[in-house]
Motif scaffolding. Structure first.
Motif, PDB file in Angstrom:
ATOM      1  N   TYR A  27       0.818  -1.060  -0.143  1.00 41.54           N
ATOM      2  CA  TYR A  27      -0.257   0.465  -0.015  1.00 41.54           C
ATOM      3  C   TYR A  27       1.125   1.875   0.010  1.00 41.54           C
ATOM      4  O   TYR A  27       1.982   1.875   0.921  1.00 41.54           O
ATOM      5  N   ILE A  28       0.469   2.003  -1.071  1.00 41.77           N
ATOM      6  CA  ILE A  28       1.854   3.537  -0.881  1.00 41.77           C
ATOM      7  C   ILE A  28       0.545   4.465  -1.131  1.00 41.77           C
ATOM      8  O   ILE A  28      -0.556   4.708  -1.371  1.00 41.77           O
ATOM      9  N   HIS A  39       8.164  17.819  -7.397  1.00 47.24           N
ATOM     10  CA  HIS A  39       9.994  17.000  -7.828  1.00 47.24           C
ATOM     11  C   HIS A  39       9.598  15.850  -6.551  1.00 47.24           C
ATOM     12  O   HIS A  39      10.504  14.754  -6.548  1.00 47.24           O
ATOM     13  N   LYS A  40      10.138  16.045  -5.093  1.00 48.82           N
ATOM     14  CA  LYS A  40      10.612  15.376  -3.941  1.00 48.82           C
ATOM     15  C   LYS A  40       9.979  14.430  -4.143  1.00 48.82           C
ATOM     16  O   LYS A  40      10.286  13.148  -3.794  1.00 48.82           O
ATOM     17  N   ARG A  46       8.359   7.763  -6.821  1.00 43.48           N
ATOM     18  CA  ARG A  46       9.612   6.173  -8.200  1.00 43.48           C
ATOM     19  C   ARG A  46       9.569   5.427  -7.776  1.00 43.48           C
ATOM     20  O   ARG A  46       9.600   4.181  -7.690  1.00 43.48           O
ATOM     21  N   ARG A  47      11.094   5.826  -6.733  1.00 43.36           N
ATOM     22  CA  ARG A  47      11.589   4.954  -5.886  1.00 43.36           C
ATOM     23  C   ARG A  47      10.753   3.692  -4.776  1.00 43.36           C
ATOM     24  O   ARG A  47      10.982   2.745  -5.487  1.00 43.36           O
ATOM     25  N   THR A  48      10.106   3.763  -4.522  1.00 44.16           N
ATOM     26  CA  THR A  48       9.767   3.258  -3.783  1.00 44.16           C
ATOM     27  C   THR A  48       8.093   2.391  -4.498  1.00 44.16           C
ATOM     28  O   THR A  48       8.424   0.943  -4.557  1.00 44.16           O
ATOM     29  N   GLY A  92       1.666   6.683 -16.924  1.00 41.42           N
ATOM     30  CA  GLY A  92       2.977   6.263 -17.203  1.00 41.42           C
ATOM     31  C   GLY A  92       3.544   5.196 -15.855  1.00 41.42           C
ATOM     32  O   GLY A  92       3.746   3.604 -16.325  1.00 41.42           O
ATOM     33  N   LEU A  93       4.128   5.036 -14.807  1.00 43.21           N
ATOM     34  CA  LEU A  93       4.912   4.973 -13.944  1.00 43.21           C
ATOM     35  C   LEU A  93       4.063   4.063 -13.072  1.00 43.21           C
ATOM     36  O   LEU A  93       4.177   2.839 -12.231  1.00 43.21           O
TER      37      LEU A  93
END
Length: 152
Positions: A27-28, A39-40, A46-48, A92-93
């Motif tokens: 879950y995110i 950006h942050k 993206r990393r997660t 897209g991600l």
């Protein structure tokens, strides 16, 4: 917000739930209340997501405030709260990382669309006074995520 922040310390977080039979769902929660990600948070997201995608899991489920699509008769397509570049980057991600479902609110009117293999569900209002006050329960199995909407 002050009470929430004192408990959770952040509006962006992730957790995993391991079922009794050993399945792992990820879950995110991302913060889009301002109508943008920034950006942050985008780098964190993206990393997660790529870390989650690279693990053995059953489903990736994402929650955020602002919805991405509007499907009423007058306007169909992208919602427009995010800037277009950020919207396409996020969609897209989510597709690349095979997110199972993205839950949103913001418009407080139930809508569901599948785009790029990802299911986007905008939930109804949960305000008792609202004519369309519903809450949702997700029934998550190995092969699917069923969403049941229950009237308040």
């Amino acid at each position: 917000w002050d009470e929430y922040a004192s408990i959770f310390k952040t509006s962006c977080y992730t957790f995993a739930v391991v079922t009794p039979s050993g399945w792992k769902d990820i879950y995110i929660c991302m913060d889009s209340a301002s109508g943008k990600v920034g950006h942050k948070q985008m780098e964190w997201l993206r990393r997660t997501l790529y870390e989650a995608y690279g693990t053995l899991h059953r489903h990736i489920i994402l929650f955020t405030h602002t919805n991405f699509f509007k499907t009423d008769a007058l306007k169909q397509g992208l919602q427009g709260n995010y800037n277009m570049e950020e919207t396409y980057d996020l969609l897209g991600l989510f597709s690349d990382c095979e997110v199972g479902v993205v839950f949103t609110g913001h418009k407080h009117r139930r809508e569901e669309i599948t785009y790029g293999g990802v299911r986007y569900v905008t939930l109804d209002s949960s305000d008792d006074e609202a004519e369309t006050a519903y809450y949702a329960i997700a029934d998550i199995s190995r092969s699917e995520i069923k969403i049941n909407h229950i009237k308040l």
